[in-house]
Design a protein around this motif. Structure first.
Motif, short mmCIF file in Angstrom:
data_model
loop_
_atom_site.label_atom_id
_atom_site.label_comp_id
_atom_site.label_asym_id
_atom_site.label_seq_id
_atom_site.Cartn_x
_atom_site.Cartn_y
_atom_site.Cartn_z
N THR A 22 0.83 -1.20 0.00
CA THR A 22 0.00 0.00 0.00
C THR A 22 0.87 1.26 0.00
OG1 THR A 22 -0.09 0.10 2.41
CG2 THR A 22 -1.83 -1.14 1.32
N THR A 23 0.25 2.32 -0.38
CA THR A 23 0.81 3.65 -0.26
C THR A 23 -0.23 4.47 0.49
OG1 THR A 23 -0.24 4.47 -2.27
CG2 THR A 23 1.95 3.44 -2.51
N PRO A 24 0.14 5.61 1.03
CA PRO A 24 -0.89 6.43 1.67
C PRO A 24 -2.07 6.72 0.74
CG PRO A 24 1.27 7.24 2.29
CD PRO A 24 1.48 6.18 1.22
N GLN A 25 -1.80 7.00 -0.52
CA GLN A 25 -2.89 7.30 -1.45
C GLN A 25 -3.78 6.09 -1.70
OE1 GLN A 25 -3.62 10.53 -2.59
NE2 GLN A 25 -5.52 9.44 -2.96
N SER A 26 -3.18 4.90 -1.80
CA SER A 26 -4.01 3.71 -2.03
C SER A 26 -4.89 3.40 -0.83
CB SER A 26 -3.17 2.51 -2.43
OG SER A 26 -2.37 2.06 -1.36
N VAL A 27 -4.41 3.71 0.37
CA VAL A 27 -5.23 3.54 1.57
C VAL A 27 -6.42 4.49 1.52
CG1 VAL A 27 -5.30 3.77 4.09
CG2 VAL A 27 -3.34 2.66 2.99
N ILE A 28 -6.16 5.74 1.18
CA ILE A 28 -7.23 6.74 1.07
C ILE A 28 -8.26 6.31 0.02
CG2 ILE A 28 -7.72 9.11 0.31
CD1 ILE A 28 -4.94 9.83 1.62
N ASP A 29 -7.80 5.75 -1.08
CA ASP A 29 -8.67 5.38 -2.19
C ASP A 29 -9.40 4.05 -1.99
OD1 ASP A 29 -7.83 7.69 -3.45
OD2 ASP A 29 -6.37 6.66 -4.72
N PHE A 30 -9.00 3.26 -1.00
CA PHE A 30 -9.57 1.91 -0.82
C PHE A 30 -11.08 1.98 -0.59
CE2 PHE A 30 -11.02 -1.57 1.86
CZ PHE A 30 -10.62 -2.65 1.11
N LYS A 31 -11.79 1.12 -1.31
CA LYS A 31 -13.24 0.96 -1.14
C LYS A 31 -13.56 -0.52 -1.22
CE LYS A 31 -14.87 5.36 -2.96
NZ LYS A 31 -13.80 6.21 -3.15
N LEU A 32 -14.53 -0.94 -0.45
CA LEU A 32 -14.98 -2.33 -0.51
C LEU A 32 -15.69 -2.58 -1.83
CD1 LEU A 32 -16.48 -2.84 3.06
CD2 LEU A 32 -14.38 -3.86 2.15
N LEU A 33 -15.72 -3.84 -2.22
CA LEU A 33 -16.47 -4.22 -3.41
C LEU A 33 -17.95 -3.96 -3.20
CD1 LEU A 33 -14.71 -7.62 -4.23
CD2 LEU A 33 -14.36 -5.41 -5.35
N ASP A 34 -18.67 -3.77 -4.29
CA ASP A 34 -20.10 -3.46 -4.21
C ASP A 34 -20.88 -4.52 -3.44
OD1 ASP A 34 -19.83 -1.06 -5.54
OD2 ASP A 34 -20.38 -1.88 -7.50
N ALA A 35 -20.54 -5.79 -3.61
CA ALA A 35 -21.26 -6.85 -2.91
C ALA A 35 -21.12 -6.70 -1.40
CB ALA A 35 -20.74 -8.22 -3.35
N ALA A 36 -19.95 -6.31 -0.95
CA ALA A 36 -19.72 -6.12 0.49
C ALA A 36 -20.50 -4.90 0.98
CB ALA A 36 -18.24 -5.95 0.77
N LYS A 37 -20.48 -3.82 0.21
CA LYS A 37 -21.23 -2.62 0.59
C LYS A 37 -22.73 -2.93 0.65
CE LYS A 37 -18.97 0.05 -2.39
NZ LYS A 37 -18.64 1.21 -3.21
N ASP A 38 -23.22 -3.70 -0.32
CA ASP A 38 -24.64 -4.07 -0.35
C ASP A 38 -25.00 -4.89 0.89
OD1 ASP A 38 -24.88 -2.78 -2.78
OD2 ASP A 38 -24.90 -4.64 -3.96
N ARG A 39 -24.13 -5.81 1.27
CA ARG A 39 -24.38 -6.64 2.45
C ARG A 39 -24.41 -5.77 3.70
NH1 ARG A 39 -27.01 -10.45 5.02
NH2 ARG A 39 -25.77 -11.52 6.59
N LEU A 40 -23.47 -4.85 3.82
CA LEU A 40 -23.43 -3.96 4.97
C LEU A 40 -24.71 -3.12 5.05
CD1 LEU A 40 -22.08 -2.69 7.40
CD2 LEU A 40 -20.78 -1.23 5.84
N GLU A 41 -25.12 -2.56 3.93
CA GLU A 41 -26.35 -1.77 3.90
C GLU A 41 -27.55 -2.59 4.32
OE1 GLU A 41 -26.64 -0.02 0.02
OE2 GLU A 41 -24.84 1.20 0.33
N ASP A 42 -27.61 -3.84 3.87
CA ASP A 42 -28.71 -4.74 4.24
C ASP A 42 -28.71 -4.99 5.74
OD1 ASP A 42 -30.86 -6.73 3.72
OD2 ASP A 42 -29.29 -8.15 4.35
N LEU A 43 -27.54 -5.27 6.30
CA LEU A 43 -27.47 -5.54 7.74
C LEU A 43 -27.88 -4.32 8.55
CD1 LEU A 43 -24.12 -7.55 7.88
CD2 LEU A 43 -26.43 -8.44 8.35
N VAL A 44 -27.43 -3.14 8.16
CA VAL A 44 -27.79 -1.92 8.88
C VAL A 44 -29.30 -1.67 8.78
CG1 VAL A 44 -27.53 0.60 8.90
CG2 VAL A 44 -25.50 -0.86 8.68
N TYR A 45 -29.84 -1.83 7.58
CA TYR A 45 -31.28 -1.63 7.39
C TYR A 45 -32.09 -2.59 8.27
CZ TYR A 45 -35.89 -1.64 5.27
OH TYR A 45 -37.25 -1.58 5.08
#
Length: 84
Positions: A22-45
């Protein structure tokens, strides 16, 4: 919602990111895959509306812990970039 995305896969995604280097910029830019984000949103909802099973609650807690760690890492990465 499909629950095939589990905490282990999220850990694997973050471990792969770190292991690849990693680099500092790659850490800043890191995002989870859409499937993971969708799962998180489902759990929160569901936590806010109908409640979660014990395993789902544990999964949400893991997500939240990982999110907190990544936020701290991103904040530190911003500090590294501002020093350069």
């Amino acid at each position: 919602m499909n629950t095939s995305v589990n905490t282990t896969k999220i850990y694997d995604e973050i471990i792969e990111f770190i292991a690849a280097g990693t680099t500092p910029q790659s850490v800043i830019d890191f995002k989870l895959l859409d499937a993971a984000k969708d799962r998180l949103e489902d759990l929160v909802y569901r936590a806010k509306t109908e409640g979660l099973t014990g395993s789902d609650e544990g999964e949400l807690n893991h997500f939240l812990t990982l999110e907190h760690i990544m936020r701290l890492a991103k904040a530190k990465a911003h500090q590294y970039i501002s020093v350069e």
